[in-house]
Every structure is written in structure tokens, then in C-alpha cells.
Design a protein around this motif. Structure first.
Motif, PDB file in Angstrom:
ATOM      1  N   SER A   1       0.751  -1.249  -0.146  1.00  0.00           N
ATOM      2  CA  SER A   1      -0.006  -0.092  -0.198  1.00  0.00           C
ATOM      3  C   SER A   1       0.722   1.107   0.018  1.00  0.00           C
ATOM      4  O   SER A   1       1.856   1.582   0.619  1.00  0.00           O
TER       5      SER A   1
ATOM      6  N   ALA B   1      -1.205   4.100   0.062  1.00  0.00           N
ATOM      7  CA  ALA B   1      -2.514   4.717   0.244  1.00  0.00           C
ATOM      8  C   ALA B   1      -2.164   6.263   0.790  1.00  0.00           C
ATOM      9  O   ALA B   1      -2.879   6.958   0.433  1.00  0.00           O
TER      10      ALA B   1
ATOM     11  N   VAL C   1       4.321   1.603  -7.310  1.00  0.00           N
ATOM     12  CA  VAL C   1       3.317   1.976  -6.792  1.00  0.00           C
ATOM     13  C   VAL C   1       2.822   3.634  -6.703  1.00  0.00           C
ATOM     14  O   VAL C   1       3.345   4.154  -6.039  1.00  0.00           O
TER      15      VAL C   1
ATOM     16  N   SER D   1      -2.433   4.287  -4.082  1.00  0.00           N
ATOM     17  CA  SER D   1      -2.790   3.280  -4.750  1.00  0.00           C
ATOM     18  C   SER D   1      -2.066   2.035  -3.853  1.00  0.00           C
ATOM     19  O   SER D   1      -1.378   2.241  -2.771  1.00  0.00           O
ATOM     20  N   SER D   2      -2.445   0.762  -4.400  1.00  0.00           N
ATOM     21  CA  SER D   2      -1.782  -0.178  -3.867  1.00  0.00           C
ATOM     22  C   SER D   2      -1.767  -1.342  -5.004  1.00  0.00           C
ATOM     23  O   SER D   2      -2.179  -1.301  -5.980  1.00  0.00           O
ATOM     24  N   VAL D   3      -0.864  -2.417  -4.579  1.00  0.00           N
ATOM     25  CA  VAL D   3      -0.512  -3.379  -5.719  1.00  0.00           C
ATOM     26  C   VAL D   3      -0.632  -4.864  -5.054  1.00  0.00           C
ATOM     27  O   VAL D   3      -0.207  -4.970  -3.873  1.00  0.00           O
TER      28      VAL D   3
ATOM     29  N   ARG E   1     -12.312   1.015   1.956  1.00  0.00           N
ATOM     30  CA  ARG E   1     -10.710   0.574   1.689  1.00  0.00           C
ATOM     31  C   ARG E   1     -10.652  -0.717   2.556  1.00  0.00           C
ATOM     32  O   ARG E   1     -10.008  -1.701   2.075  1.00  0.00           O
TER      33      ARG E   1
END
Length: 387
Positions: free
Chosen positions: A63, A65, A105, A109-111, A254
């Protein structure tokens, strides 16, 4: 035949002929991301986490975020924790992202990593090693881990099994989820709340938060539905206003809805709203509870609501705030707003003086449970609700 080197992932256990629809993704470990104040530059992070449910094709979720710039993860590895910062010999395996060993990233965002083939067992302490390239900027992590993890000096040490370059940290950084593929009859239980859900003042490194005890009970009771458990509590978090972390209402999508395989929410939040006068009337909290339930139900998620626990002796305690807690608890018990209710208040209060925690369940600060208190909280949940 010789004994194979220990690995995190064992050969796939399910029959190869099983249809794809028989499996889906669930969370075996999760934490709520927060904005952190740390600064890092070209270092390696070795995050220690414990799985709650077994599964195949393990993946990690990273994350950014709360980041203000894109973060480059130059390499990532997953293995079984050895001792301290070490990784068990032969278990450290490289993770990839879209086939690449590195991934960028963007902020906010997250991956999710590519899956590693094989099976990871329940109750396994994993060591997830992440090398961040360059200045990380504003860092995303989780502040109260109740688990020692590790940060290195400058350099990429993710592939190494020894821990010589690492020093302890009480936080988790970047990693906010570990996902496995498992039977479609197994789901994800998300525990949403504040520091009591987060496990503040539970024993370090022993996984004695109430969601940990709940995960163990779900594993042991074969008459109930086995489930992965994600703990998305944040210490000092509030439901209706931002404080430490954004409010429970603001982070719901989220931290709850985005969790793979989620079908049940265990929810207890609002005591910080009361303690800090963010909420001064019961309607302010009960309206928020209805919002949580409505948003969960819109996604087919069952909600188990928890009553608010005693806090007599806490520095923010007043009789007026206690009356508000009692009014809110009465609404939780009687409104039928939730699919089910767990009476954490009744389970943990002192039978002689119900405004306070039972002394043996009190960690000493008059609001957070001891390990025994967290166990009692988990025991208060009716496991038939998970069938």
C-alpha cells in the motif's frame, strides 16, 4: 530419499480436477494502512506477520495509500520467519509483479503481487522482505503492530536470509495484506474498530489480539465455517471523525469492502467518539452504525455488532460519557440493526462494579484489555454465526 529444505509453500493440496469456481481469494492476514511520520531512503523492510488460514498461491498487497510520491519496490521476497530478523533456511522466495521483480506504486494506490505456487499453512509466521528504492517520501504503514518487524541499513537485503543488517521496529510498513486462494466455502472475516480491535497492550509477538483468538477458535471448531481473519483496527481511531487515521466511515470502502472474499464483518467502534466528545448524543453514533450496516449489506456482507466496553478510570471518563455509552449499548442490543450482536461489554465488565473492566481483564490502563480480556472477547462471539 533426502529431506527437502523447508519452504513456506508446500505442493498444492487440492485435486487438480476441481473446477475453478471451487476456489477464491481470501485474506489470511491484514492490517489497516495509516499515514506514518517515518522517513526512509533505499532500505529494506522485513515485515513479520502470522497467517490465519491455509491456502494456495500466496500473494502480498503493498500500500501507498497515504504516499505523496510514487514508491519503487526494487525487490520483494516471502519466507518463513526464523529467529528474529532471520528467514528460515531455504524458504525465502522472490515475489514478482506482472512478471517483473520490481514494481512502482503510485500515491494513493496499492498493488497485489503475482501468486507463488504451492500452499501456505495456517498459523505460519511469515517474513516479507521489501526493498524500497530511493526516498520513500510520506510512508504508509501501521503504527501499533504488537509485533516486532525489522528495517535495514541502506541497501537491498531482501534476498538474504540472515538478519545482520536489520534493526527492530514496532511498526509494519507498506504491507497491508496477505492473500491466499482457498475453497469457496471459506471466507474472510474483517474485524473493524479502534485500539481494542488493534490489540493495544496485548503481549508483543504473541498474537493475542481478540481477532487472533477468534481466528484460532474458528480453526479449532470444525462445526463452524473456517475463515481467514483480517484485523483492520486502528489505535485511537474514531468512527464519525478523523483523528489517528481517517474515520471508520471514511476508510470503510478500502479497509472492509476491498478485502478479497469478505463475507462477515465484526464491528465495534465508537468509544473514542464518546471519550473525546466527537459524539455527544446517541443518535450521532447510531446513525453511523446504520450506515456501516447498509454499506456492508449492499455488498452481501453480514455484520456482527459489538457493544462498547467499560472505561471507568480512564482519564477521559465522566458520568455523562458513561451514560452515553450505556444508551448506545442499549441501542446495539435492542435495535435489530445488526445481523447479530456480541456483547463485549457484558463479557468484560466487572460484575461487582459494571462501569469498569473486570480487574483480571484490564491491562492496567482501565480501557484496553489484558491478554485474558482479549481471549474473553473472542470467546463471547457465537461461532454458530459463522456457519
Amino acid at each position: 530419499m533426502g529431506v527437502a529444505a523447508p519452504t513456506v509453500l508446500q505442493p498444492r493440496a487440492e485435486p487438480a480436477v476441481a473446477p475453478a469456481s471451487a476456489y477464491h481469494q481470501v485474506v489470511t492476514w491484514g492490517a489497516a494502512p495509516q499515514k506514518m511520520t517515518n522517513t526512509f531512503n533505499t532500505q529494506t523492510f522485513r515485515m513479520i506477520v502470522k497467517t490465519s488460514v491455509a491456502g494456495n498461491n500466496v500473494q502480498i498487497r503493498l500500500s501507498n495509500a497515504f504516499g505523496t510520491r510514487a514508491i519503487t519496490f526494487g525487490s520483494a521476497y516471502l519466507g518463513r520467519q526464523g529467529s528474529g530478523a532471520t528467514v528460515a533456511s531455504g524458504s525465502n522466495r522472490q515475489l514478482r509483479f506482472g512478471g517483473s521483480r520490481s514494481v512502482v506504486v503510485p500515491p494513493g494506490s496499492s498493488v497485489l503481487s503475482d501468486p507463488l505456487s504451492g500452499t501456505v499453512a495456517a498459523n505460519t509466521k511469515l517474513a516479507v522482505s521489501l526493498h524500497v528504492v530511493g526516498n520513500a517520501g510520506q510512508v504508509t504503514g501501521h503504527a501499533v503492530a504488537s509485533q516486532v518487524s525489522y528495517v535495514s541499513s541502506v541497501g537491498d537485503y531482501a534476498a538474504r536470509s540472515d538478519g545482520a543488517q536489520f534493526t527492530p521496529t514496532p511498526n509494519w510498513f507498506f504491507l497491508d495484506g496477505v492473500v491466499v486462494t482457498t475453497s469457496s466455502t471459506i471466507g474472510t472475516v474483517v474485524c473493524l474498530g479502534d485500539s481494542i480491535t488493534d490489540g493495544t497492550r496485548s503481549s508483543q509477538n504473541l498474537n493475542r489480539r481478540y481477532p487472533d483468538y477468534l481466528a484460532t477458535r474458528l480453526q479449532q471448531q470444525h462445526s463452524t465455517r473456517y475463515a481467514g481473519v483480517a484485523n483492520v483496527g486502528i489505535s485511537s481511531n474514531r468512527l464519525t471523525g478523523d483523528g489517528t487515521g481517517v474515520s471508520g466511515l471514511a476508510r470503510f470502502d478500502r479497509d472492509v469492502l476491498a478485502q478479497p472474499g469478505v463475507d462477515t464483518l465484526v464491528f465495534m467502534q465508537g468509544i473514542n467518539d464518546i471519550r473525546l466528545d466527537v459524539a455527544t448524543r446517541p443518535e450521532q453514533l447510531t446513525a453511523a452504525y446504520r450506515q456501516i450496516v447498509a454499506r456492508a449489506h449492499a455488498h452481501g456482507i453480514k455484520v456482527i455488532g459489538g457493544t462498547l466496553m467499560p472505561f471507568y478510570g480512564d482519564k477521559f471518563y465522566t458520568e455523562e460519557r458513561e451514560r452515553l455509552r450505556q444508551q448506545v449499548n442499549q441501542w446495539i442490543r435492542s435495535s435489530n440493526a445488526f445481523d447479530a450482536v456480541v456483547d463485549f461489554d457484558k463479557a468484560t465488565r466487572d460484575p461487582i462494579f459494571p462501569k469498569r473492566l473486570r480487574p483480571s481483564y484490564d491491562s492496567g490502563d482501565r480501557i484496553h484489555p489484558s491478554d485474558a480480556g482479549y481471549q474473553v472477547m473472542a470467546n463471547a462471539i457465537d461461532l454458530s454465526q459463522f456457519r
